[in-house]
Write a protein that holds these residues in place. Structure first.
Motif, mmCIF file in Angstrom:
data_model
loop_
_atom_site.group_PDB
_atom_site.id
_atom_site.type_symbol
_atom_site.label_atom_id
_atom_site.label_comp_id
_atom_site.label_asym_id
_atom_site.label_seq_id
_atom_site.Cartn_x
_atom_site.Cartn_y
_atom_site.Cartn_z
ATOM 1 N N UNK A 437 0.815 -1.214 0.000
ATOM 2 C CA UNK A 437 0.000 0.000 0.000
ATOM 3 C C UNK A 437 0.853 1.271 0.000
ATOM 4 N N UNK A 438 1.870 1.316 0.829
ATOM 5 C CA UNK A 438 2.625 2.570 0.959
ATOM 6 C C UNK A 438 3.422 2.890 -0.305
ATOM 7 N N UNK A 439 4.070 1.879 -0.890
ATOM 8 C CA UNK A 439 4.819 2.143 -2.124
ATOM 9 C C UNK A 439 3.866 2.487 -3.264
ATOM 10 N N UNK A 440 2.673 1.872 -3.271
ATOM 11 C CA UNK A 440 1.680 2.245 -4.284
ATOM 12 C C UNK A 440 1.281 3.708 -4.112
ATOM 13 N N UNK A 441 1.111 4.117 -2.859
ATOM 14 C CA UNK A 441 0.769 5.522 -2.606
ATOM 15 C C UNK A 441 1.889 6.464 -3.068
ATOM 16 N N UNK A 442 3.124 6.049 -2.896
ATOM 17 C CA UNK A 442 4.236 6.880 -3.374
ATOM 18 C C UNK A 442 4.180 7.012 -4.899
ATOM 19 N N UNK A 443 3.848 5.915 -5.573
ATOM 20 C CA UNK A 443 3.656 5.996 -7.032
ATOM 21 C C UNK A 443 2.592 7.033 -7.369
ATOM 22 N N UNK A 444 1.476 6.953 -6.664
ATOM 23 C CA UNK A 444 0.354 7.847 -6.931
ATOM 24 C C UNK A 444 0.761 9.300 -6.637
ATOM 25 N N UNK B 180 7.533 11.037 6.593
ATOM 26 C CA UNK B 180 6.461 10.934 7.595
ATOM 27 C C UNK B 180 6.530 9.649 8.411
ATOM 28 N N UNK B 181 7.597 8.867 8.223
ATOM 29 C CA UNK B 181 7.781 7.654 9.006
ATOM 30 C C UNK B 181 7.240 6.388 8.368
ATOM 31 N N UNK B 182 6.582 6.508 7.210
ATOM 32 C CA UNK B 182 6.151 5.280 6.536
ATOM 33 C C UNK B 182 7.357 4.548 5.952
ATOM 34 N N UNK B 183 7.255 3.217 5.937
ATOM 35 C CA UNK B 183 8.353 2.408 5.391
ATOM 36 C C UNK B 183 7.927 1.847 4.040
ATOM 37 N N UNK B 184 8.704 2.089 3.008
ATOM 38 C CA UNK B 184 8.401 1.468 1.722
ATOM 39 C C UNK B 184 9.569 0.594 1.276
ATOM 40 N N UNK B 185 9.223 -0.482 0.585
ATOM 41 C CA UNK B 185 10.272 -1.263 -0.073
ATOM 42 C C UNK B 185 10.136 -1.012 -1.565
ATOM 43 N N UNK B 186 11.265 -0.879 -2.225
ATOM 44 C CA UNK B 186 11.275 -0.615 -3.659
ATOM 45 C C UNK B 186 12.054 -1.727 -4.349
ATOM 46 N N UNK B 187 11.792 -1.883 -5.636
ATOM 47 C CA UNK B 187 12.609 -2.801 -6.432
ATOM 48 C C UNK B 187 12.285 -4.259 -6.173
#
Lengths: 462, 462
Positions: A437-444, B180-187
């Motif tokens: 969800x969070x990485x999708x939100x970053x895309x958006x 904002x403290x959210x954790x994302x994984x990329x790649x």
């Protein structure tokens, strides 16, 4: 221009036609029919408004300004060889064709780069580089028809990625027209460069959702020296063939081409042409080595495959090599003779290639779908082709169910939904499963920041 | 923790200390003094509020949440070996040190990857990979001290980029804590993968302005086979030495190390250690080849340099090779014995390396600054070192003027401001000159979208 066939909302197409510098607008039914879809053969809902053939960056700028003013969705388009629906155009969209922007603006031997327009055919650049003693190594299956713009939009891969990398690894910089018509250049004419954010990488593979690529500075490499050497190895089963690439890597052997062809596909090719392979195994591994040590490396691979119970041919004879490699080249065509196809594309970690092949066999049995699989084996990038009856009006539910199973298992094994074809519309429904969800939100967030009106290829990727 | 030395605004540091899971907060003067700056030796204005030593991603999450709540600027920090001021911390900033997150979470031989925390020292990963028969090829000059997190933040280069690429080319995926403290994984865990935007590339090289890198999946390669071979070539002048890499490329020769050392630098090294070089030329080119054809390639390079009037040594003897390569290794140390230094870093198109060396000589004369230049010659990435008196309290105006001239000329030649050190604070004033207004605005748009409060390493890059 025939305004009579114009379908969609009331945007003034004639005004756009007046603004173009060298480009053309078409609203002809046949043009739009051909440009609505791509080689994924999915059908968009509705019908495009018009098609613009841009001849220059200025045309693209005018088109984007017009589209922004009238809130018209824009679908950038190359040769339409995409396999994920990224170029589908329906619902009053403007098809922005870049295929007439075909100039190679520069080809520098010393700087080892080419500056190209997006409509250049991939194989044409490869040939131009070759004539100057250089190599453009990216070699997608559709290279003879695909445009570099399309390759950039999807971050296309192909046969030589294991050694030479995907399209991104050959891009130094871009010229991009943004959703509001501004033109930015990204990247460098140099191989290295860390000034600012990697906007080049951001636009590459964004499938036309962030801007329109109107130019690219591409890295060329030295042409590999000496004759190439080919290895064909027939393994008793797919699991053994899948283990071989791991052993090759441990031995430091780096082929420029390494393809696995499964039993179903071999049967399909055999029905199409006689096969003269070193054995009758269930899975074939084909490799090619280039560079000064090609012959030595091929011989070492041959020995290594022998220890894994494969029947092996090693050759530097060009004719024999061509004959062996043609098995891979004819794979998809041979499968297509057996019915309608859905060609898939996903990747698993290298160590899980064998597991994934086993899972595909189970999935085929579970959903009663014939599946022939080839793989870019060095990168464990699998292309299962799902076959179904030509009479079916749509892709049958059991085929979608089999695809769904494959994607979920590939993700569970630590893989990714697509290695080189892209998300397009075909895989949108699974993207959040992979990204979270969070990485999708970053895309958006990024999409909204660069395209606040949402006119760049809407409904694709996200 | 000593709240008495806390300088800055009234953010409740004690509250932060309570929230950390394993991490520690320090407000000690000596800690802050050491962490205010990096190896660019620029002085920030003001004084940091406190320093957090994170031990886990959870600590980073808590720190970013606290910082967002209290609008405290955060400066992520590795080993502090940066050369562009990216880690400068003043004005009430929180220094977020990642150097205690030192776990190699995984090292997979079959998947050829390592999953690391940001505090792992670059050379430690290289050693761990080597012990398993693999290679982590990125080799910045500070590899024995720099952290992988810092390498990722700056997209570090080093000695082997010409053959093996910069840090970006070895990154498969990241774990990033957002502002904002959210954790994302990329790649991905796979080499190929085109699902969604290239967020990995966006965070790599963003110098801590978009998020905090708390983990990375790094690509490892097969260790090059066989003994290495070294070439030392003394050219009569710098222009001839600069032409050699172009000839090497035309001949398809790809050394894993290719360094040019100019006359000023050679003099400095000679004052420091006896040099036993094949000749007395004004410029030295040092190369190393690895892989199965190393000896053959080195011999071909030797012949080629001979035709360009160089005096050449080719060797596979490890001791002699070490002795030759040590000339490059000692270059900066030797120059530093001569005064205070400003080490520069920019890139020009390969064909302009000779022109740039000529320009640097003119600039040195014009501004009366002694400049010794080394270059990663394969990529035309130059490192001129500008020397000035140790007694100077600040970098003198004529040194800045010389640097300014170099950057402007490098850009005019089609180059870029920085090849591997980054923009930091050092080159901020020139960035817009390189990017242009619209691309700079796109940077700002992305920065604002991902860090709307502007707390991620403010005042760096943009």
């Amino acid at each position: 221009m025939n305004e009579g066939t114009c379908v969609g909302d009331k945007a003034p197409v004639a005004e756009l036609a007046d603004r173009l510098v060298d480009g053309e607008v078409s609203t002809e039914h046949d043009v739009l029919a051909a440009q609505r879809t791509d080689e994924a053969y999915l059908t968009p809902s509705g019908w495009p408004l018009c098609s613009v053939y841009a001849r220059s960056t200025a045309d693209v700028v005018e088109t984007m300004r017009w589209a922004a003013r009238h809130r018209v969705p824009v679908v950038p388009r190359g040769a339409g060889t995409g396999l994920a629906g990224g170029a589908l155009a329906g619902d009053g969209a403007l098809v922005l064709s870049l295929e007439r922007m075909t100039a190679v603006r520069e080809l520098s031997v010393d700087d080892r780069l080419a500056v190209v327009e997006p409509g250049v055919i991939t194989a044409d650049l490869a040939r131009a580089a070759d004539e100057r003693g250089l190599m453009y190594p990216v070699d997608p299956g559709s290279a003879s028809r695909s445009t570099l713009g399309g390759n950039l939009a999807t971050n296309a891969g192909g046969f030589r990625c294991f050694k030479y990398g995907v399209t991104r690894e050959s891009v130094l910089g871009l010229e991009v027209v943004l959703a509001d018509g501004r033109v930015v250049t990204t990247g460098h004419r140099t191989t290295k460069g860390v000034s600012g954010y990697d906007l080049t990488g951001l636009f590459v593979g964004s499938e036309g959702t962030l801007g329109v690529i109107t130019g690219a500075t591409l890295r060329l490499r030295s042409k590999a020296a000496g004759p190439r050497a080919t290895v064909a190895a027939c393994f008793p089963d797919a699991a053994a063939a899948a283990r071989a690439p791991l052993q090759l890597a441990r031995a430091g052997l780096l082929p420029s081409f390494l393809e696995l062809i499964d039993e179903v596909t071999l049967r399909a090719v055999r029905a199409y042409q006689p096969l003269d392979l070193p054995g009758d195994g269930e899975a074939l591994l084909l490799a090619e080595f280039d560079g000064a040590d090609a012959g030595g490396a091929a011989a070492r691979m041959g020995q290594l495959c022998g220890t894994l119970d494969a029947a092996v041919t090693v050759t530097t004879d060009e004719e024999e090599s061509e004959r062996l490699l043609s098995v891979r080249r004819h794979a998809l065509g041979a499968l297509e003779r057996m019915g309608r196809t859905m060609v898939e594309d996903f990747v698993v970690p290298r160590s899980r290639l064998g597991d994934m092949l086993t899972e595909i066999r189970r999935i085929a049995a579970r959903h009663d779908v014939l599946i022939g699989t080839v793989a870019h084996a060095g990168d464990a990038n699998l292309h299962p082709t799902l076959l179904f009856d030509r009479g079916e009006p749509e892709i049958p539910a059991r085929v979608w169910a089999a695809a769904d199973d494959m994607f979920r298992i590939a993700l569970r094994l630590g893989g990714t939904l697509t290695g080189e074809h892209g998300i397009g519309t075909l895989k949108r429904r699974w993207l959040r499963d992979e990204l979270g969800d969070d990485a999708t939100d970053v895309h958006r967030t990024i999409k909204n920041a660069l395209d606040p009106l949402g006119i760049m290829n809407p409904g694709k990727v996200l």
